[in-house]
Design a protein around this motif. Structure first.
Motif, PDB file in Angstrom:
ATOM      1  N   GLN A 181       0.834  -1.205   0.000  1.00  0.00           N
ATOM      2  CA  GLN A 181       0.000   0.000   0.000  1.00  0.00           C
ATOM      3  C   GLN A 181       0.869   1.255   0.000  1.00  0.00           C
ATOM      4  OE1 GLN A 181      -2.796   1.494  -0.939  1.00  0.00           O
ATOM      5  NE2 GLN A 181      -4.082   0.293   0.477  1.00  0.00           N
ATOM      6  N   LEU A 182       1.959   1.216   0.755  1.00  0.00           N
ATOM      7  CA  LEU A 182       2.883   2.351   0.782  1.00  0.00           C
ATOM      8  C   LEU A 182       3.508   2.577  -0.596  1.00  0.00           C
ATOM      9  CD1 LEU A 182       4.449   4.514   2.353  1.00  0.00           C
ATOM     10  CD2 LEU A 182       6.154   2.752   2.917  1.00  0.00           C
ATOM     11  N   ILE A 183       3.913   1.494  -1.244  1.00  0.00           N
ATOM     12  CA  ILE A 183       4.486   1.603  -2.588  1.00  0.00           C
ATOM     13  C   ILE A 183       3.455   2.196  -3.546  1.00  0.00           C
ATOM     14  CG2 ILE A 183       5.336   0.279  -4.571  1.00  0.00           C
ATOM     15  CD1 ILE A 183       6.599  -1.664  -2.551  1.00  0.00           C
ATOM     16  N   ARG A 184       2.217   1.727  -3.427  1.00  0.00           N
ATOM     17  CA  ARG A 184       1.136   2.242  -4.282  1.00  0.00           C
ATOM     18  C   ARG A 184       0.939   3.740  -4.075  1.00  0.00           C
ATOM     19  NH1 ARG A 184      -4.701   2.204  -3.030  1.00  0.00           N
ATOM     20  NH2 ARG A 184      -5.814   2.649  -4.972  1.00  0.00           N
ATOM     21  N   LEU A 185       0.974   4.185  -2.823  1.00  0.00           N
ATOM     22  CA  LEU A 185       0.805   5.602  -2.527  1.00  0.00           C
ATOM     23  C   LEU A 185       1.949   6.431  -3.111  1.00  0.00           C
ATOM     24  CD1 LEU A 185      -0.453   5.408   1.158  1.00  0.00           C
ATOM     25  CD2 LEU A 185      -1.783   6.114  -0.845  1.00  0.00           C
ATOM     26  N   LEU A 186       3.154   5.899  -3.040  1.00  0.00           N
ATOM     27  CA  LEU A 186       4.303   6.611  -3.602  1.00  0.00           C
ATOM     28  C   LEU A 186       4.197   6.713  -5.125  1.00  0.00           C
ATOM     29  CD1 LEU A 186       7.156   5.077  -1.404  1.00  0.00           C
ATOM     30  CD2 LEU A 186       6.229   7.398  -1.276  1.00  0.00           C
ATOM     31  N   VAL A 187       3.709   5.647  -5.765  1.00  0.00           N
ATOM     32  CA  VAL A 187       3.501   5.690  -7.220  1.00  0.00           C
ATOM     33  C   VAL A 187       2.455   6.752  -7.570  1.00  0.00           C
ATOM     34  CG1 VAL A 187       2.623   4.396  -9.204  1.00  0.00           C
ATOM     35  CG2 VAL A 187       4.200   3.294  -7.592  1.00  0.00           C
ATOM     36  N   LEU A 188       1.356   6.768  -6.819  1.00  0.00           N
ATOM     37  CA  LEU A 188       0.311   7.773  -7.054  1.00  0.00           C
ATOM     38  C   LEU A 188       0.844   9.178  -6.829  1.00  0.00           C
ATOM     39  CD1 LEU A 188      -2.725   5.979  -5.353  1.00  0.00           C
ATOM     40  CD2 LEU A 188      -2.443   6.448  -7.802  1.00  0.00           C
ATOM     41  N   ARG A 189       1.704   9.318  -5.825  1.00  0.00           N
ATOM     42  CA  ARG A 189       2.299  10.639  -5.555  1.00  0.00           C
ATOM     43  C   ARG A 189       3.152  11.100  -6.741  1.00  0.00           C
ATOM     44  NH1 ARG A 189       3.865  14.929  -5.397  1.00  0.00           N
ATOM     45  NH2 ARG A 189       4.607  16.226  -3.655  1.00  0.00           N
ATOM     46  N   ASN A 190       3.920  10.190  -7.280  1.00  0.00           N
ATOM     47  CA  ASN A 190       4.768  10.541  -8.433  1.00  0.00           C
ATOM     48  C   ASN A 190       3.920  10.862  -9.665  1.00  0.00           C
ATOM     49  OD1 ASN A 190       7.142  10.215  -7.016  1.00  0.00           O
ATOM     50  ND2 ASN A 190       7.366   8.049  -7.590  1.00  0.00           N
ATOM     51  N   GLN A 191       2.818  10.120  -9.844  1.00  0.00           N
ATOM     52  CA  GLN A 191       1.934  10.397 -10.973  1.00  0.00           C
ATOM     53  C   GLN A 191       1.290  11.775 -10.842  1.00  0.00           C
ATOM     54  OE1 GLN A 191      -0.822   7.109 -11.043  1.00  0.00           O
ATOM     55  NE2 GLN A 191       0.573   5.804 -12.188  1.00  0.00           N
ATOM     56  N   ARG A 192       0.967  12.167  -9.634  1.00  0.00           N
ATOM     57  CA  ARG A 192       0.364  13.479  -9.403  1.00  0.00           C
ATOM     58  C   ARG A 192       1.342  14.592  -9.772  1.00  0.00           C
ATOM     59  NH1 ARG A 192      -3.959  15.860  -7.083  1.00  0.00           N
ATOM     60  NH2 ARG A 192      -3.642  17.881  -6.058  1.00  0.00           N
ATOM     61  N   ASP A 193       2.647  14.342  -9.466  1.00  0.00           N
ATOM     62  CA  ASP A 193       3.651  15.342  -9.862  1.00  0.00           C
ATOM     63  C   ASP A 193       3.714  15.483 -11.379  1.00  0.00           C
ATOM     64  OD1 ASP A 193       4.313  15.871  -7.257  1.00  0.00           O
ATOM     65  OD2 ASP A 193       6.035  14.503  -7.208  1.00  0.00           O
TER      66      ASP A 193
END
Length: 226
Positions: free
Chosen positions: A214-226
């Protein structure tokens, strides 16, 4: 996001499968060995009392609590709480679970470092679990700064799950050693106790895996938002 589907959710599928399998495994294994009686006939409460005293622990109370698989050791009040099936039961499952919880009491008495670390992480994990998703949702709606805060809070919960692994594995090792050295069960029954404790340990592995993914998923979503 593609037509309402979040492709990063695919990262969670293996963890979800493992979690479902672990839940099924611990339930079926516990129920199976709840029907297999220990040949020496000790109850879970008797096993807990014997192991506590044999390790020089005199200040831990043993109480029976309601619930199924609700057994736990409370280090704050030094109380070993055993469910009815474990407290009064004489099955392999009963003595194995009781011995595992005593393992936590022994860890506490000996100042086992991972247990101390986990205890310190409890408020961090509780805060992270309750507030992280509020900040994460705000991060997608309002500002990435909230998302970063949510991920940081969630990280505390992830660390708690990771530190829990050595605590649980060590408690099971202490339990098996105590059952064997104390002649609480016969040698041929030790392998059954291992199956019960290994099934229980798998639930913690699954929880840690789910938290990490879940943490990895959140980090991926964070990078996509950037």
């Amino acid at each position: 996001m593609y037509y309402g589907f979040d492709p990063t959710f695919i990262l969670m599928i293996p963890a979800i499968i493992l979690t479902l399998y672990a839940q099924m495994k611990v339930k079926t294994t516990f129920e199976k060995y709840l029907r297999v009686q220990s040949k020496k006939g000790y109850t879970g409460a008797q096993v807990a009392d014997y192991m506590l005293h044999s390790n020089g622990i005199e200040d831990v109370r043993i109480e029976m609590v309601q619930g199924h698989l609700s057994d736990h050791y409370d280090p704050r009040s030094k109380v070993l709480r055993l469910s009815r099936d474990v407290y009064a039961g004489t099955s392999i499952a009963s003595v194995s679970v009781a011995a595992h919880e005593v393992g936590h009491a022994i860890q506490h008495a000996h100042g086992y470092a991972p247990l101390r670390i986990r205890s310190m992480l409890v408020p961090v994990a509780n805060l992270g679990s309750s507030l992280a998703w509020i900040f994460i949702m705000a991060g997608f709606i309002i500002s990435p700064a909230f998302l970063d805060m949510g991920i940081l809070l969630f990280l505390g919960a992830v660390l708690f799950q990771i530190v829990t692994l050595p605590v649980e594995f060590n408690a099971s090792s202490r339990a098996l050693a105590g059952l064997e050295s104390g002649n609480i069960v016969y040698q041929d029954e030790i392998r059954y106790s291992k199956r019960v404790l290994n099934a229980a340990a798998l639930t913690y592995v699954a929880a840690a895996a789910a938290a990490v993914m879940q943490l990895i998923r959140l980090l991926v979503l964070r990078n996509q938002r950037d």
